[in-house]
Design an enzyme around this catalytic site. Structure first.
Site, PDB file in Angstrom:
ATOM      1  N   ASP A  54     -24.785  58.199  52.085  1.00 52.77           N
ATOM      2  CA  ASP A  54     -23.259  58.032  52.448  1.00 52.77           C
ATOM      3  C   ASP A  54     -22.953  59.465  53.417  1.00 52.77           C
ATOM      4  OD1 ASP A  54     -20.304  57.649  52.275  1.00 52.77           O
ATOM      5  OD2 ASP A  54     -20.391  57.559  50.235  1.00 52.77           O
ATOM      6  N   ILE A 111     -15.133  50.713  58.844  1.00 56.01           N
ATOM      7  CA  ILE A 111     -15.964  49.833  58.239  1.00 56.01           C
ATOM      8  C   ILE A 111     -17.513  49.991  58.562  1.00 56.01           C
ATOM      9  CG2 ILE A 111     -16.754  47.489  57.536  1.00 56.01           C
ATOM     10  CD1 ILE A 111     -13.964  46.665  57.486  1.00 56.01           C
ATOM     11  N   SER A 112     -17.532  50.187  59.962  1.00 51.34           N
ATOM     12  CA  SER A 112     -19.046  50.559  60.384  1.00 51.34           C
ATOM     13  C   SER A 112     -19.351  51.745  59.794  1.00 51.34           C
ATOM     14  CB  SER A 112     -19.085  50.447  61.909  1.00 51.34           C
ATOM     15  OG  SER A 112     -18.707  49.210  62.320  1.00 51.34           O
ATOM     16  N   LEU A 113     -18.701  52.743  59.885  1.00 52.19           N
ATOM     17  CA  LEU A 113     -18.987  54.277  59.416  1.00 52.19           C
ATOM     18  C   LEU A 113     -19.209  54.203  58.118  1.00 52.19           C
ATOM     19  CD1 LEU A 113     -19.023  57.058  60.490  1.00 52.19           C
ATOM     20  CD2 LEU A 113     -16.627  57.463  59.677  1.00 52.19           C
ATOM     21  N   GLN A 114     -18.683  53.284  57.312  1.00 51.68           N
ATOM     22  CA  GLN A 114     -19.003  53.317  55.749  1.00 51.68           C
ATOM     23  C   GLN A 114     -20.167  52.628  55.409  1.00 51.68           C
ATOM     24  OE1 GLN A 114     -15.702  51.768  52.897  1.00 51.68           O
ATOM     25  NE2 GLN A 114     -14.607  51.497  55.116  1.00 51.68           N
ATOM     26  N   SER A 123     -13.835  55.132  46.298  1.00 53.74           N
ATOM     27  CA  SER A 123     -13.210  55.984  47.623  1.00 53.74           C
ATOM     28  C   SER A 123     -11.964  56.521  47.166  1.00 53.74           C
ATOM     29  CB  SER A 123     -13.275  55.098  48.855  1.00 53.74           C
ATOM     30  OG  SER A 123     -13.392  55.813  50.051  1.00 53.74           O
ATOM     31  N   LEU A 124     -10.998  55.812  48.067  1.00 54.31           N
ATOM     32  CA  LEU A 124      -9.612  56.284  47.859  1.00 54.31           C
ATOM     33  C   LEU A 124      -9.299  55.920  46.419  1.00 54.31           C
ATOM     34  CD1 LEU A 124      -6.793  57.162  48.383  1.00 54.31           C
ATOM     35  CD2 LEU A 124      -6.171  55.222  49.699  1.00 54.31           C
ATOM     36  N   HIS A 134     -21.915  54.107  51.801  1.00 52.27           N
ATOM     37  CA  HIS A 134     -20.541  54.274  50.837  1.00 52.27           C
ATOM     38  C   HIS A 134     -20.069  53.165  50.173  1.00 52.27           C
ATOM     39  CE1 HIS A 134     -16.848  56.334  50.632  1.00 52.27           C
ATOM     40  NE2 HIS A 134     -16.003  55.342  51.065  1.00 52.27           N
ATOM     41  N   TRP A 153      -9.330  52.907  50.777  1.00 49.32           N
ATOM     42  CA  TRP A 153      -8.527  52.780  51.999  1.00 49.32           C
ATOM     43  C   TRP A 153      -8.361  51.462  52.815  1.00 49.32           C
ATOM     44  CZ3 TRP A 153      -9.275  53.743  57.284  1.00 49.32           C
ATOM     45  CH2 TRP A 153      -7.788  53.866  57.976  1.00 49.32           C
TER      46      TRP A 153
END
Length: 253
Positions: free
Chosen positions: A204, A141-144, A78-79, A232, A18
């Site tokens: 992840d 992106i930071s979360l990934q 991912s998506l 991730h 995404w």
């Protein structure tokens, strides 16, 4: 739909996640293109591909399916993994093998599905998207990358790729986020009858490693690789191990 093709050999299609675009695969694609005909796709509403109507998982699958009227091996992150899985379910004669990278059949937590993003987090992203979409993408992106042993390098690479094919539309971003919120392929996953490779990171937080183990329990022909210290995007943080696993799997199928 934007498609870039590199190399010669058996066909391999790469599907991104995404809000991203096909450039996230650049280093992987160059390595694969030594032995394969690699097709890098910008999914509808992402990168250089226009949405051509409201985005939905079936619409994305239909667009990708129409672009490849011959059997292919598919790698989805991912998506993109959800698109690939739905493609394999709906058009089994078209998908020779399926590689799911840090993807999930259900991205949002349910009463019987804890290994996913809380509904409140997705709702917060949807709200923030309307207020500051560029800042929201950077936070996503930071979360990934969060928890990855190479978090800084992964974040830097994903940020560098974010707008390489142009800025996404806010509508497409919102509709793509709704796909993440609403997708639930759990009841259909066992219908996949091609060989499947699962590559996941043990750190992840978006698609926890428990998802990989659940998928492995549902599939009849599966190879599972857990990358220690990866979050991730294991194809970026653990590129060499990722490629070795991916190439071995593609060669068998």
């Amino acid at each position: 739909m934007w498609i870039e093709t590199r190399g010669q050999g058996p066909d391999v299609v790469l599907l991104h996640g995404w809000a991203m675009n096909s450039t996230v695969w650049n280093s992987i694609a160059d390595a694969l293109a030594q032995d394969y005909c690699v097709h890098l796709v910008d999914l509808p509403g992402h990168g250089a591909s226009p949405a051509n109507g409201a985005l939905s998982l079936p619409a994305m699958v239909a667009a990708v399916d129409a672009a490849f009227p011959w059997p292919v091996q598919v790698i989805g992150w991912s998506l993109g993994g959800a698109v690939a899985a739905q493609w394999a379910i709906s058009q089994p004669q078209k998908v020779k093998s399926l590689s799911l990278i840090a993807s999930s059949p259900c991205f949002m937590q349910q009463a019987d599905w804890a290994s996913a993003m809380p509904a409140t987090v997705l709702a917060q992203f949807a709200e923030q998207l309307q207020q500051d979409w560029q800042g929201t993408l950077k936070r996503f992106i930071s979360l990934q990358a969060m928890g990855d042993a190479s978090a800084r390098a992964v974040t830097k690479e994903l940020l560098a790729d974010l707008f390489k094919h142009g800025e996404p539309s806010l509508t497409a971003l919102s509709e793509g986020l709704a796909i993440l919120r609403d997708t639930d392929l759990r009841a259909q996953i066992s219908q996949i009858d091609c060989p499947v490779l699962l590559q996941y990171g043990d750190r992840d937080t978006l698609t926890p490693v428990a998802v990989a183990h659940w998928l492995a329990s549902q599939l009849s022909d599966v190879t599972l690789k857990i990358h220690q210290g990866a979050a991730h995007a294991p194809f970026l943080s653990h590129r060499d191990a990722f490629l070795a696993t991916q190439l071995a799997f593609l060669a068998k199928n």
